[in-house]
Design a protein around this motif. Sequence first.
Motif, PDB file in Angstrom:
ATOM      1  N   LYS A  32       8.459 -13.489  -5.847  1.00 42.59           N
ATOM      2  CA  LYS A  32       9.773 -13.579  -5.207  1.00 42.59           C
ATOM      3  C   LYS A  32       9.634 -13.828  -3.711  1.00 42.59           C
ATOM      4  CE  LYS A  32      14.319 -12.803  -4.960  1.00 42.59           C
ATOM      5  NZ  LYS A  32      15.335 -13.630  -5.651  1.00 42.59           N
ATOM      6  N   ASP A  33       8.638 -13.201  -3.076  1.00 41.68           N
ATOM      7  CA  ASP A  33       8.487 -13.323  -1.626  1.00 41.68           C
ATOM      8  C   ASP A  33       7.074 -12.904  -1.238  1.00 41.68           C
ATOM      9  OD1 ASP A  33       9.138 -13.855   1.002  1.00 41.68           O
ATOM     10  OD2 ASP A  33      10.857 -12.504   1.075  1.00 41.68           O
ATOM     11  N   PHE A  34       6.738 -13.157   0.023  1.00 40.84           N
ATOM     12  CA  PHE A  34       5.366 -12.958   0.492  1.00 40.84           C
ATOM     13  C   PHE A  34       5.345 -12.408   1.919  1.00 40.84           C
ATOM     14  CE2 PHE A  34       6.007 -16.730  -2.010  1.00 40.84           C
ATOM     15  CZ  PHE A  34       5.036 -16.674  -3.010  1.00 40.84           C
ATOM     16  N   VAL A  35       4.318 -11.598   2.198  1.00 36.94           N
ATOM     17  CA  VAL A  35       3.948 -11.273   3.571  1.00 36.94           C
ATOM     18  C   VAL A  35       2.450 -11.496   3.679  1.00 36.94           C
ATOM     19  CG1 VAL A  35       3.557  -9.417   5.221  1.00 36.94           C
ATOM     20  CG2 VAL A  35       5.799  -9.661   4.153  1.00 36.94           C
ATOM     21  N   THR A  36       2.040 -12.333   4.640  1.00 41.50           N
ATOM     22  CA  THR A  36       0.621 -12.589   4.884  1.00 41.50           C
ATOM     23  C   THR A  36       0.288 -12.214   6.332  1.00 41.50           C
ATOM     24  OG1 THR A  36       0.823 -14.863   5.705  1.00 41.50           O
ATOM     25  CG2 THR A  36       0.796 -14.554   3.306  1.00 41.50           C
ATOM     26  N   ALA A  37      -0.986 -12.361   6.678  1.00 45.04           N
ATOM     27  CA  ALA A  37      -1.419 -12.050   8.046  1.00 45.04           C
ATOM     28  C   ALA A  37      -0.677 -12.892   9.071  1.00 45.04           C
ATOM     29  CB  ALA A  37      -2.924 -12.259   8.172  1.00 45.04           C
ATOM     30  N   ASP A  38      -0.251 -14.085   8.666  1.00 45.34           N
ATOM     31  CA  ASP A  38       0.427 -14.983   9.593  1.00 45.34           C
ATOM     32  C   ASP A  38       1.812 -14.495  10.002  1.00 45.34           C
ATOM     33  OD1 ASP A  38      -1.728 -16.726   9.597  1.00 45.34           O
ATOM     34  OD2 ASP A  38      -0.986 -17.857   7.884  1.00 45.34           O
ATOM     35  N   ASP A  39       2.339 -13.490   9.303  1.00 47.07           N
ATOM     36  CA  ASP A  39       3.646 -12.935   9.648  1.00 47.07           C
ATOM     37  C   ASP A  39       3.568 -11.881  10.751  1.00 47.07           C
ATOM     38  OD1 ASP A  39       5.335 -14.380   7.772  1.00 47.07           O
ATOM     39  OD2 ASP A  39       4.252 -13.287   6.216  1.00 47.07           O
ATOM     40  N   ASN A  40       2.339 -11.481  11.083  1.00 48.25           N
ATOM     41  CA  ASN A  40       2.085 -10.602  12.239  1.00 48.25           C
ATOM     42  C   ASN A  40       2.758  -9.225  12.153  1.00 48.25           C
ATOM     43  OD1 ASN A  40       0.411 -12.440  13.730  1.00 48.25           O
ATOM     44  ND2 ASN A  40       2.255 -13.610  14.211  1.00 48.25           N
ATOM     45  N   PHE A  41       2.855  -8.684  10.945  1.00 44.36           N
ATOM     46  CA  PHE A  41       3.293  -7.299  10.825  1.00 44.36           C
ATOM     47  C   PHE A  41       2.112  -6.373  11.107  1.00 44.36           C
ATOM     48  CE2 PHE A  41       6.552  -9.293   8.076  1.00 44.36           C
ATOM     49  CZ  PHE A  41       7.690  -8.699   8.619  1.00 44.36           C
ATOM     50  N   LYS A  42       2.410  -5.113  11.360  1.00 46.14           N
ATOM     51  CA  LYS A  42       1.340  -4.123  11.505  1.00 46.14           C
ATOM     52  C   LYS A  42       0.576  -4.028  10.193  1.00 46.14           C
ATOM     53  CE  LYS A  42       3.938  -1.392  14.879  1.00 46.14           C
ATOM     54  NZ  LYS A  42       4.653  -0.113  15.123  1.00 46.14           N
ATOM     55  N   ARG A  43      -0.700  -3.749  10.289  1.00 49.47           N
ATOM     56  CA  ARG A  43      -1.553  -3.719   9.100  1.00 49.47           C
ATOM     57  C   ARG A  43      -1.329  -2.451   8.285  1.00 49.47           C
ATOM     58  NH1 ARG A  43      -5.934  -7.340   9.337  1.00 49.47           N
ATOM     59  NH2 ARG A  43      -7.267  -5.944   8.124  1.00 49.47           N
ATOM     60  N   PRO A  93      -2.303   0.879   6.552  1.00 49.41           N
ATOM     61  CA  PRO A  93      -1.257   1.595   5.807  1.00 49.41           C
ATOM     62  C   PRO A  93       0.088   1.731   6.523  1.00 49.41           C
ATOM     63  CG  PRO A  93      -2.713   3.186   6.796  1.00 49.41           C
ATOM     64  CD  PRO A  93      -3.308   1.826   7.107  1.00 49.41           C
ATOM     65  N   ASP A  94       0.257   1.078   7.680  1.00 49.06           N
ATOM     66  CA  ASP A  94       1.582   1.073   8.291  1.00 49.06           C
ATOM     67  C   ASP A  94       2.559   0.420   7.309  1.00 49.06           C
ATOM     68  OD1 ASP A  94       3.870  -0.060   9.991  1.00 49.06           O
ATOM     69  OD2 ASP A  94       2.779   1.160  11.451  1.00 49.06           O
ATOM     70  N   PRO A  95       3.746   0.996   7.109  1.00 50.47           N
ATOM     71  CA  PRO A  95       4.675   0.478   6.101  1.00 50.47           C
ATOM     72  C   PRO A  95       5.576  -0.665   6.578  1.00 50.47           C
ATOM     73  CG  PRO A  95       5.598   2.454   7.067  1.00 50.47           C
ATOM     74  CD  PRO A  95       4.231   2.264   7.703  1.00 50.47           C
ATOM     75  N   GLU A  96       5.343  -1.154   7.787  1.00 46.12           N
ATOM     76  CA  GLU A  96       6.271  -2.126   8.373  1.00 46.12           C
ATOM     77  C   GLU A  96       6.524  -3.329   7.463  1.00 46.12           C
ATOM     78  OE1 GLU A  96       6.938  -4.073  12.727  1.00 46.12           O
ATOM     79  OE2 GLU A  96       4.968  -4.434  11.831  1.00 46.12           O
ATOM     80  N   SER A  97       5.471  -3.921   6.913  1.00 49.10           N
ATOM     81  CA  SER A  97       5.644  -5.109   6.076  1.00 49.10           C
ATOM     82  C   SER A  97       6.340  -4.780   4.763  1.00 49.10           C
ATOM     83  CB  SER A  97       4.289  -5.769   5.806  1.00 49.10           C
ATOM     84  OG  SER A  97       3.363  -4.838   5.266  1.00 49.10           O
ATOM     85  N   LEU A  98       6.021  -3.645   4.196  1.00 55.75           N
ATOM     86  CA  LEU A  98       6.693  -3.203   2.978  1.00 55.75           C
ATOM     87  C   LEU A  98       8.171  -2.936   3.234  1.00 55.75           C
ATOM     88  CD1 LEU A  98       4.312  -0.784   1.031  1.00 55.75           C
ATOM     89  CD2 LEU A  98       5.573  -2.709   0.081  1.00 55.75           C
ATOM     90  N   ASP A  99       8.446  -2.237   4.310  1.00 57.18           N
ATOM     91  CA  ASP A  99       9.840  -1.947   4.664  1.00 57.18           C
ATOM     92  C   ASP A  99      10.635  -3.238   4.832  1.00 57.18           C
ATOM     93  OD1 ASP A  99       9.703   0.848   4.625  1.00 57.18           O
ATOM     94  OD2 ASP A  99       9.073   0.966   6.725  1.00 57.18           O
ATOM     95  N   TYR A 100      10.006  -4.234   5.438  1.00 58.21           N
ATOM     96  CA  TYR A 100      10.670  -5.523   5.636  1.00 58.21           C
ATOM     97  C   TYR A 100      11.092  -6.134   4.298  1.00 58.21           C
ATOM     98  CZ  TYR A 100      10.901 -10.598   6.147  1.00 58.21           C
ATOM     99  OH  TYR A 100      11.281 -11.918   6.072  1.00 58.21           O
ATOM    100  N   LEU A 101      10.160  -6.188   3.348  1.00 56.79           N
ATOM    101  CA  LEU A 101      10.468  -6.791   2.054  1.00 56.79           C
ATOM    102  C   LEU A 101      11.466  -5.949   1.259  1.00 56.79           C
ATOM    103  CD1 LEU A 101       6.918  -8.014   0.940  1.00 56.79           C
ATOM    104  CD2 LEU A 101       8.861  -9.445   1.601  1.00 56.79           C
TER     105      LEU A 101
END
Length: 207
Positions: free
Chosen positions: A127-138, A140-148
């Motif tokens: 459905k969607d993706f977050v990769t290193a190119d999106d520049n979220f915190k790595r 175990p920080d939940p930033e990328s998960l929270d975004y999705l």
Amino acid sequence: MYQNYFFDFDGTLYDTYGGMVSAFVSAFENQGIKLDKIETYRLMRVESVRYCFALLKEKYPKLDEKKLHEDYHFFEKGNQELAEPFDFAGKVLETIQTSGGQSFLLTHRDESAKEILKRDGLLEYFKDFVTADDNFKRKPDPESLDYLLDKHQIDRKTAVMVGDRTLDVDAGHNAGIAGILFDPDGLIKADSCRPEQQIKTLKELIG
């Protein structure tokens, strides 16, 4: 089954460690350092590539760190054709989709993860993706998960993070969702992260 699955890429959906270890060892060989492949693999699995770099840079402070990273990425990119999905990866993704669920990719790898998925006909299941190119915190920080989770208005009780390291499970827990640890070779001590489930094959995700 959960309804919303957030998958790590390296070591979870795809067995990429062979290429990563080979690239890592070759990068150090270029500066005269010979590394044991088995121990390098163990450290990558239990910790991370970043951890391995930091550990060896401390041990060999005269190494050219910039060249190490450049060489590693050069060799690793050349090895990407060796990346193969783990057994049942495609079946799991298909089953999630046909049962009304959704899959998301959340990886520290760059956009090449999507290229590999496309190569193998698996990109369509996401459905969607977050990769290193999106520049979220790595993780175990939940930033990328929270975004999705927020972007797709997902009920966190229906969601799970699936990964091969404790930091994946910790990221899930930090975002208020469940975590499943994929540990095919039994290397990970899960006491610290307490996953809701620990599996040795991806098939276990669908019973």
